[in-house]
Each structure stands twice: as structure tokens, then as C-alpha cells.
Enzyme design. Structure first.
Site, PDB file in Angstrom:
ATOM      1  CG  HIS A   6      16.537  28.738  59.463  1.00  0.00           C
ATOM      2  ND1 HIS A   6      17.001  29.469  60.535  1.00  0.00           N
ATOM      3  CD2 HIS A   6      15.811  27.427  59.800  1.00  0.00           C
ATOM      4  CE1 HIS A   6      16.737  28.651  61.721  1.00  0.00           C
ATOM      5  NE2 HIS A   6      16.154  27.525  61.031  1.00  0.00           N
ATOM      6  CD  GLU A 283      13.491  30.646  63.780  1.00  0.00           C
ATOM      7  OE1 GLU A 283      13.582  31.767  63.852  1.00  0.00           O
ATOM      8  OE2 GLU A 283      13.538  29.893  64.848  1.00  0.00           O
ATOM      9  NE  ARG A 289       4.357  28.226  63.646  1.00  0.00           N
ATOM     10  CZ  ARG A 289       4.231  26.919  63.269  1.00  0.00           C
ATOM     11  NH1 ARG A 289       2.678  26.619  63.029  1.00  0.00           N
ATOM     12  NH2 ARG A 289       5.034  25.865  63.285  1.00  0.00           N
TER      13      ARG A 289
END
Lengths: 345, 345
Positions: A6, A283, A289
Site C-alpha cells: 500500500h 500507506e 507524515r
């Protein structure tokens, strides 16, 4: 080997967004953009743009990322079928170029040219193009092309079946992944994504989709939404509704990734969901982040959590590699090429 | 003492549904039902109808249930403001009667007469009636009166503020609780409920509602939807968005119940969420009615899971009683009455 199932191309050169902005402006004034449009992005720009991903792969000890266009930018609710087709093709072509530049690091998965009034024919032809011509190994399927209005039929509705027939024929899976939300109720990555995961699971639980398509494979990202946390609720609902036990229901068809950003969440996932139904994913570079001040590590460095979890090594190997090879069988051919290339090098 | 903060009157006599069926039929043909309508339900019927709840309280060792009308039947998307007002009043009146018959076992929380084109004035007046006249201690607030179309503004929108002012004035909390889904994408108890919980949390995370209402208290049921499982994601999102740390953000304002139907889920909840922000709840008789073949116990016997969890006794006492007294301050007066009544008996 560690395969991250992902990853989205969230760091594309700004020219991609410039194209998109022009495309959206042209929805109001057709004189503003030519049909289809072009992207002027050099290979050097592409190389530069994926340095964050490459660094994370190296730092975190992952080998390959199954890589798709930025999910939140798919925005299938904007424009019409042609808008979505042009946009999807550009996004997919960029993924293809990145995979060509870094064949050891990225394998492609495509965005689909969905629209709220769905034109599945476009999705089928773009899937075929991406798999047969660009060497992609899967797709992201948006269960809500309306972007938070949820106007499409459930994924178990027969109107989706022609698309599933193509998935089965090509032997590629779909990751169930919504895009941006135009509904102010739903924050995209904090609510809409997770809700869609939960919603899709419950749709699968209540219908016989996988009786009709025994080899169809769906990945529910973000650790399966709320499902593992509420596993007892889902086991109970399945039982009350005379549905099969969850492990039987998902066995060959429904898989969760490990995009859960803390140790306790991953521990729950790995404890509750059969190891055969979990694929490693992070992801990255994605929804979150930052660095977790509690650990000093990136929130989305999910490999650390899996490494630290109490689980037989054989199960970890499945999660990091074996299951992904099964769910995305075309990845193995890519990885053979990768090893061959290394040998030649 | 063990207070269950989440019980719905799912076992009401069939006459209630008969009224509702007539009311819905009358939406098409006004000659079919008189305005308002009446319910012919005897006290004996009411006593009989709550025997399952009373038995579960005894068997499971809980004392009092904070009791509200059946959530899935609120169905605010049906009819207009008057439909919803009539229906809510009948449902609330029944809760009041049950609480009067069993003052030791039930304390009332009301359904609100919401509608998709919201008429908050009705909600305010019904809340006042229920709290001031019927002795209720809170309400269920539906963040999506459209029943799965999500057309209302987020709970943090200023259009809701007049209602929050009344909540603050009366010093009663709201449980954020959706109702039935008329969107085929969302299974009610398996997707819509859980999604709404997750959605509400993210709305609270991204706005300054509790700066504007420092004493407003919201309970997010079903263990907070997906939130504890994805606590790292929410911590990371809050950090990326320069929002306060989650424990600060929720401290005096946002609470999760324990309606999570397996041990591993409860263990995660209790490990991750501050004990001060958790209220014991079971949702019985509710979403999942079966016995878990793995434990031989009811899925929704959540007291067992909390009892079995590793947690200081002081924290368990908060979860079972102390926190609920703080969040629903009016419950204590009810419980004093209860003890007095016992003494007199």
C-alpha cells in the site's frame, strides 16, 4: 523480502496538479484545455520525486512497494466520465514510468476512471490497458465515486459484476479505497477512508459475492477500518444473520493491510485476524507524515510494529511477502524480473 | 455500583410499532391517522416487556441502565418535523413510564425530534420537557438525521449551537447516536453506527467546539467506533494539523463507552484511552443478541470483559460508576432517590 502492498504516489511533481487544476477549470470553460491534455514531466523529475519513498524503503528495511496514484486525488466525483478517464490515464502512465525507472522498488497498481454515474466499460478497458500493456498487478476500486455522498450501489450489487469478471479473468485483486470527500461531515483520511473500509467489510459479510466469484480478492486497507477492533460485533452479527464464521467468510477473498499506526492496534490486528488474511502495508508517504513523540519513529513505519509483535516467524513471513504473492500473483513475475535484473547487473 | 450508560428499549410492546406503521402510512394518506395519535399500552405490558433487561442486569451484575428509545427506530429521515415530534414524544413517554415502574433499574435518556431539514426548536423543547418534566438525564443526538445520506452539517457547525446551549444550561450530555440507514451501502449496526462514531470523533478533533462549550459533554458509543484501534493515526493527524494532543482534546468533553464485544477489543480500549474518558456500557438488548461460542457468554456482556481486563481497581470503579456520575450529573440525584426508596422499603 518485504513487500509493502500500500503505497501511493503522493509526491508527484507539481506539474501533475497543474494539469489537474487546468482540467477542472476546463469543466467550466471547454476552451481552456485540449481534450486529454498532456503532461510535461521529465524522467529526472520523476526520479527526484520518489526519493522520499526510496529513502523510507531503505531506512525501514522494505524492498518493494505496490504503488498506485495518490488516492485522495482520484476524486471521481469531479467532472464526467471523460474527465475521469483522462485523469486516470495520466496518473497511471506516471506510475508506469516510475516503475520503469525503479523496477526493483515499485510495482504498479492503477486508478480506475470511475464516475458517480458509473461507466464500468471505461474501468474495464483501463484495467486491461494497465495490466496487459503496463504490467500492473492490481487496481484501487472506489466504493463511493460520489466522494462522500455514497450514491453508488454496494460493492456486492450485480451492477459491479462485469468489472469483477475482468478482475477474475486477469487474476488481479482490487484494494477497496475511497478518495477525497466532498461531504463536510467526513474528513478524508480520518473518517472517510476508515468508514469505507468498515462499510465494505459489512457489505461483504451480508452478501454472497464470493460465492459468485470464488477467486475474487479484495484488500481492505487501513487495517480493515474498525473491523478487527469490533471483531466480536462482526462475529456476533454474522452469527445472528446465519452467515458463515468470519474466518470462512474472508478466507480466500478478503484481506486487511497493516496500515495501523501504533503498536497496540497492530497487536490487536495480528491477534484477531487470521495471519493468512493480512498483508504488510504502510500507506507511506501518506495520511500521517509525522514522527510519534512517544516512540521517536514515524507513525507510518508499520514494519516496526509488525517486527515487534508476538507472532510466529512463519506468520510474519506470510504477512511481509507470502500472502501478497498469493493475493497479487502477478507480483511474482515482476520480482523474478527484479532478481534476474540484479543477476545481470 | 455498576451503571450501564447505553441501553435502548428494543423490547417495547408491539403496539408501539403498530402506531409507527400507522404513522408512516398516514404520511401518504392523512385520513389514516389522527394528529399525534395515541398508544394503548398497559403498565403490565411495560413490566413484561423489560423482563429481558432486568434479567440481564441481575445475571451480569449491573445495577442501573441509562435507558433510551430504540436507536434504530428513531428514523429521523421518515416524514417531517411533526412526524418526528409525535414519534419522539411517544417513545420518550414510554421510557418515562418504564423508569417510573422500575426506578431502581432505569434512568431515562431521550430521543430527539430531529429531521433532515432540522428544526432544532423542537429538539430544544423536547429536551427541556424530558429533562425538566420527566426527569431524564441526557439525550441521543443523531449526527445524520438523513439516515445514511449525511446531508446535515458536521456536529461542530454553528447551526447546532443553540441546541448545545440548552445542553449546557441543563447540564446534560448527548450520546452521538445515528439511527437506521436508508442507504443500502450502510448496514445499520455493522457499518452506519460505527462510521458515525468515527466521523463524530474526527469532527471534534478538527474543530474548536469544546473551546466554545467547555462544559459540553459528548459520549461516542460503540467503543468510539474505529478510533481506539487507530489511535496512532488520530494522534498523528492531530499532530500534523497542529491540534492538541488527544488526551487534552477529549479530557472533559468526549467519552467512549465499552460497547465492544470481545476481550481483545476491550483490552485495547482500556489500554489506549484514558480511564477518565471511558464509561461502562453494553448496548443490551441491542445490536448483537447471540452467545459467543468461543466463551459461552453473550457477546454483549461487556462487564465480563472489563472485569477480566488488567486495570487498576480504581480505574474500573471510574468506568463502572464514577465517570458516568460526572458525565451525567443528574444521575446522582436519581440514585439518591433509589437508595432512599430502598431504605424506606
Amino acid at each position: 523480502m518485504v513487500i509493502d502492498c500500500h503505497g501511493h504516489y503522493t509526491t508527484a511533481p507539481k506539474e501533475l496538479q497543474t494539469f489537474r487544476d487546468r482540467q477542472i477549470a476546463a469543466l467550466k470553460d471547454r476552451s481552456l484545455a485540449p481534450a486529454g491534455g498532456t503532461l510535461e514531466i521529465s524522467d529526472d523529475q520523476l526520479r527526484e520525486s520518489v526519493q522520499p519513498q526510496l529513502k523510507f524503503q531503505q531506512d525501514r528495511g522494505t524492498d518493494v512497494t505496490i504503488f498506485s496514484p495518490r488516492a485522495s486525488a482520484m476524486a471521481h466525483h469531479i467532472g464526467d466520465a471523460q474527465t475521469s478517464l483522462d485523469w486516470s490515464r495520466h496518473c497511471n502512465d506516471l506510475i508506469h514510468r516510475v516503475c520503469g525507472l525503479f523496477p526493483e522498488n515499485f510495482v504498479g497498481v492503477c486508478q480506475l476512471p470511475q464516475t458517480p454515474s458509473d461507466v464500468l466499460a471505461n474501468c474495464i478497458s483501463e484495467l486491461e490497458r494497465c495490466v496487459n500493456e503496463l504490467g500492473f498487478i492490481g487496481c484501487n476500486l472506489n466504493p463511493d465515486p460520489s466522494g462522500g455522498r455514497w450514491t453508488a450501489p454496494p460493492l456486492t450489487d450485480r451492477s459491479w459484476y462485469p468489472f469483477y469478471e475482468k478482475l477474475v479473468e486477469l487474476d488481479v485483486p482490487a484494494m477497496v479505497h475511497v478518495s477525497a470527500s466532498c461531504n463536510p461531515n467526513f474528513h478524508a483520511t480520518g473518517a472517510h477512508y476508515i468508514n469505507a473500509d468498515t462499510t465494505a467489510f459489512m457489505q461483504f459479510l451480508t452478501a454472497d459475492l464470493f460465492k459468485d466469484f470464488p477467486t475474487l480478492r479484495m484488500i481492505i486497507p487501513h487495517g480493515g477500518g474498525a473491523v478487527p477492533y469490533h471483531w466480536g460485533r462482526y462475529r456476533g452479527l454474522a452469527q445472528d444473520m446465519k452467515r458463515p464464521p468470519l474466518p470462512d467468510l474472508i478466507r480466500n477473498n478478503v484481506f486487511f493491510d497493516t496500515c495501523v499506526y501504533h503498536q497496540a492496534g497492530i497487536d490487536l490486528l495480528l491477534k484477531i485476524v487470521p495471519a493468512d488474511n493480512i498483508l504488510f502495508g504502510s500507506e507511506m508517504v501518506g495520511a500521517v507524515r509525522g514522527i510519534d513523540p512517544e516512540t521517536g519513529q514515524y507513525f507510518d513505519d508499520t514494519k516496526r510494529y509488525v517486527d515487534a509483535a508476538t507472532l510466529p516467524e512463519a506468520d510474519k513471513r506470510k504477512i511481509f511477502e507470502g500472502n501478497t504473492r498469493k493475493v497479487y500473483p502477478r507480483v511474482s513475475k515482476k520480482l523474478v524480473t527484479r532478481v534476474r535484473k540484479r543477476t545481470v547487473d
